[in-house]
Design a protein around this motif. Structure first.
Motif, mmCIF file in Angstrom:
data_model
loop_
_atom_site.group_PDB
_atom_site.id
_atom_site.type_symbol
_atom_site.label_atom_id
_atom_site.label_comp_id
_atom_site.label_asym_id
_atom_site.label_seq_id
_atom_site.Cartn_x
_atom_site.Cartn_y
_atom_site.Cartn_z
ATOM 1 N N PRO A 233 29.416 -57.989 33.102
ATOM 2 C CA PRO A 233 30.138 -58.331 34.342
ATOM 3 C C PRO A 233 31.486 -57.624 34.461
ATOM 4 N N ALA A 234 32.178 -57.403 33.348
ATOM 5 C CA ALA A 234 33.481 -56.730 33.404
ATOM 6 C C ALA A 234 33.348 -55.253 33.754
ATOM 7 N N LEU A 235 32.156 -54.687 33.566
ATOM 8 C CA LEU A 235 31.916 -53.272 33.887
ATOM 9 C C LEU A 235 31.364 -53.085 35.296
ATOM 10 N N ARG A 236 31.480 -54.100 36.134
ATOM 11 C CA ARG A 236 30.867 -54.041 37.462
ATOM 12 C C ARG A 236 31.373 -52.860 38.283
ATOM 13 N N SER A 237 32.689 -52.687 38.367
ATOM 14 C CA SER A 237 33.232 -51.596 39.186
ATOM 15 C C SER A 237 32.841 -50.234 38.627
ATOM 16 N N THR A 238 32.841 -50.094 37.297
ATOM 17 C CA THR A 238 32.410 -48.837 36.688
ATOM 18 C C THR A 238 30.937 -48.586 36.961
ATOM 19 N N SER A 239 30.128 -49.618 36.885
ATOM 20 C CA SER A 239 28.696 -49.471 37.137
ATOM 21 C C SER A 239 28.421 -49.010 38.559
ATOM 22 N N VAL A 240 29.159 -49.573 39.511
ATOM 23 C CA VAL A 240 28.984 -49.172 40.909
ATOM 24 C C VAL A 240 29.315 -47.697 41.088
ATOM 25 N N THR B 148 24.556 -37.214 30.620
ATOM 26 C CA THR B 148 24.771 -38.520 29.993
ATOM 27 C C THR B 148 26.168 -38.641 29.392
ATOM 28 N N GLY B 149 26.661 -37.568 28.771
ATOM 29 C CA GLY B 149 27.976 -37.616 28.140
ATOM 30 C C GLY B 149 29.102 -37.900 29.111
ATOM 31 N N PHE B 150 28.993 -37.348 30.322
ATOM 32 C CA PHE B 150 30.035 -37.582 31.323
ATOM 33 C C PHE B 150 30.104 -39.054 31.708
ATOM 34 N N TYR B 151 28.949 -39.666 31.963
ATOM 35 C CA TYR B 151 28.941 -41.069 32.365
ATOM 36 C C TYR B 151 29.253 -41.980 31.184
ATOM 37 N N MET B 152 28.955 -41.525 29.962
ATOM 38 C CA MET B 152 29.373 -42.280 28.790
ATOM 39 C C MET B 152 30.897 -42.407 28.743
ATOM 40 N N ILE B 153 31.610 -41.326 29.094
ATOM 41 C CA ILE B 153 33.073 -41.363 29.109
ATOM 42 C C ILE B 153 33.567 -42.376 30.141
ATOM 43 N N LEU B 154 32.919 -42.425 31.299
ATOM 44 C CA LEU B 154 33.309 -43.407 32.321
ATOM 45 C C LEU B 154 33.123 -44.832 31.809
ATOM 46 N N PHE B 155 31.993 -45.071 31.150
ATOM 47 C CA PHE B 155 31.763 -46.410 30.611
ATOM 48 C C PHE B 155 32.743 -46.728 29.478
ATOM 49 N N LEU B 156 33.072 -45.735 28.656
ATOM 50 C CA LEU B 156 34.052 -45.958 27.597
ATOM 51 C C LEU B 156 35.400 -46.372 28.179
ATOM 52 N N ALA B 157 35.796 -45.694 29.265
ATOM 53 C CA ALA B 157 37.057 -46.069 29.910
ATOM 54 C C ALA B 157 36.988 -47.506 30.418
ATOM 55 N N GLY B 158 35.841 -47.889 30.977
ATOM 56 C CA GLY B 158 35.688 -49.262 31.445
ATOM 57 C C GLY B 158 35.711 -50.268 30.310
ATOM 58 N N LEU B 159 35.076 -49.940 29.186
ATOM 59 C CA LEU B 159 35.071 -50.851 28.040
ATOM 60 C C LEU B 159 36.469 -51.063 27.469
ATOM 61 N N GLN B 160 37.264 -50.002 27.465
ATOM 62 C CA GLN B 160 38.604 -50.113 26.907
ATOM 63 C C GLN B 160 39.551 -50.878 27.823
ATOM 64 N N ARG B 161 39.144 -51.107 29.076
ATOM 65 C CA ARG B 161 39.959 -51.891 30.001
ATOM 66 C C ARG B 161 39.673 -53.383 29.908
ATOM 67 N N ILE B 162 38.631 -53.773 29.177
ATOM 68 C CA ILE B 162 38.293 -55.197 29.061
ATOM 69 C C ILE B 162 39.262 -55.854 28.081
ATOM 70 N N PRO B 163 39.981 -56.885 28.481
ATOM 71 C CA PRO B 163 40.960 -57.529 27.576
ATOM 72 C C PRO B 163 40.273 -58.145 26.357
ATOM 73 N N ALA B 164 40.866 -57.956 25.201
ATOM 74 C CA ALA B 164 40.306 -58.518 23.963
ATOM 75 C C ALA B 164 40.313 -60.044 23.982
#
Length: 305
Positions: free
Chosen positions: A217-224, A177-193
């Protein structure tokens, strides 16, 4: 005389191969050569040998595909995937959202949740088997049940209901879980404020509404990418199954994923390396097909609108 630019190119090429050559040689020697030899073995009768001489054509493939035990192992994979993929996806996304909202100690919690990734699957499986879900009253899970007056449960040998799935899924969840959490964190930080600012000006309420219409929706590519990796890793499950369920009497007939079945086919009593190689090729083709179909289904590689 070669020109200065040509000498520079040769000099750069030389140092390129000096640094990458050992890794390329290792990749070819320890990955591509064994893969090619496995395909070669799959077309031969290879009992107790890795240098066969008798060509059998597609006989090994017909035998492995007609084997009920191999088909049952694929069903085990399907059940494992149905449990582990949505559970890991939801938990890792929830942790990423929680850590991303922290205003202090974010790096600490990110490290804490990521640390289990560094743990060996074998070690984690033994901890789960010997300490947490031991079938006697001294295991942590049975100790907790005893506080409520419940009888101890033989977690790994009870098939009705199949409690062993709880043990297998939880250890894999803790490990990955921790590994995929890091991937999602990277995706969240790419979403423009500015997207959240614009949504707030339009009256969008923070929380579920913002998550549903902006964050998810902004995490679509990370989710895939996460789903693809989860399915591939589920296909390759071996360590936790083997170390949790096997004992002095061997491996039980239930919950055998494909790699465990092929392990006993190639290295068990029969030592049928040709049949095991055919199964490995079939499994690799299934993984490739599933990955391509998922990529096409989710639009992997397409430009986002």
């Amino acid at each position: 005389m070669p020109s200065a630019s040509r000498r520079r190119r040769r000099h750069h090429a030389l140092w390129f191969w000096v640094f990458t050559g050992p890794f390329v040689a290792g990749l070819v020697l320890f990955t591509y050569v064994p893969l090619g030899w496995s395909v070669f073995l799959s077309f031969h009768d290879a009992h107790n040998t890795v240098t066969p001489s008798h060509f059998t054509g597609l006989a090994n493939y017909r035998q492995i595909l007609g084997d009920p035990a191999f088909r049952s192992s694929l069903a085990t994979f399907a059940v494992f995937t149905a449990f582990i993929v949505p559970a890991t996806y939801a938990l890792s996304l929830a942790l990423a959202l929680a850590v991303n909202r922290l205003r202090f100690a974010r790096a600490f919690f990110r490290s804490v949740f990521f640390l289990p990734t560094a743990c060996s699957y074998v070690v984690a499986a033994l901890i789960w088997k010997m300490s947490l879900f031991n079938g006697v009253r001294f295991g942590l899970a049975n100790t907790v049940l005893g506080w409520f007056g419940a009888e101890p449960v033989a977690w790994l040998s009870t098939t009705h209901p199949p409690w062993y799935w709880l043990v297998i899924v939880t250890v894999r969840l803790w490990l990955q879980t921790g590994f995929y959490m890091i991937l999602f964190l990277a995706g969240l930080q790419r979403i423009p404020a500015r997207l959240y600012e614009a949504a707030a000006l339009d009256g969008a309420r923070p929380g579920w509404q913002t998550f549903r219409h902006i964050t998810f929706p902004a995490l679509r590519s990370t989710s895939v990418a996460v789903v693809l990796l989860l399915v591939i890793n589920a296909f390759q499950a071996f360590d936790e199954f083997f170390n949790l369920l096997s004992n002095a009497q061997g491996y039980p007939p239930y919950a055998r994923p494909p790699l465990v079945h092929l392990y006993y086919t190639a290295l068990g009593q029969g030592q049928d390396l040709g049949l095991g190689s055919a199964g490995a090729v079939v499994l690799a083709l299934i993984i490739a097909v599933v990955t391509v179909v998922q990529g096409r289904w989710f639009g992997l590689g397409r430009k986002e609108e």
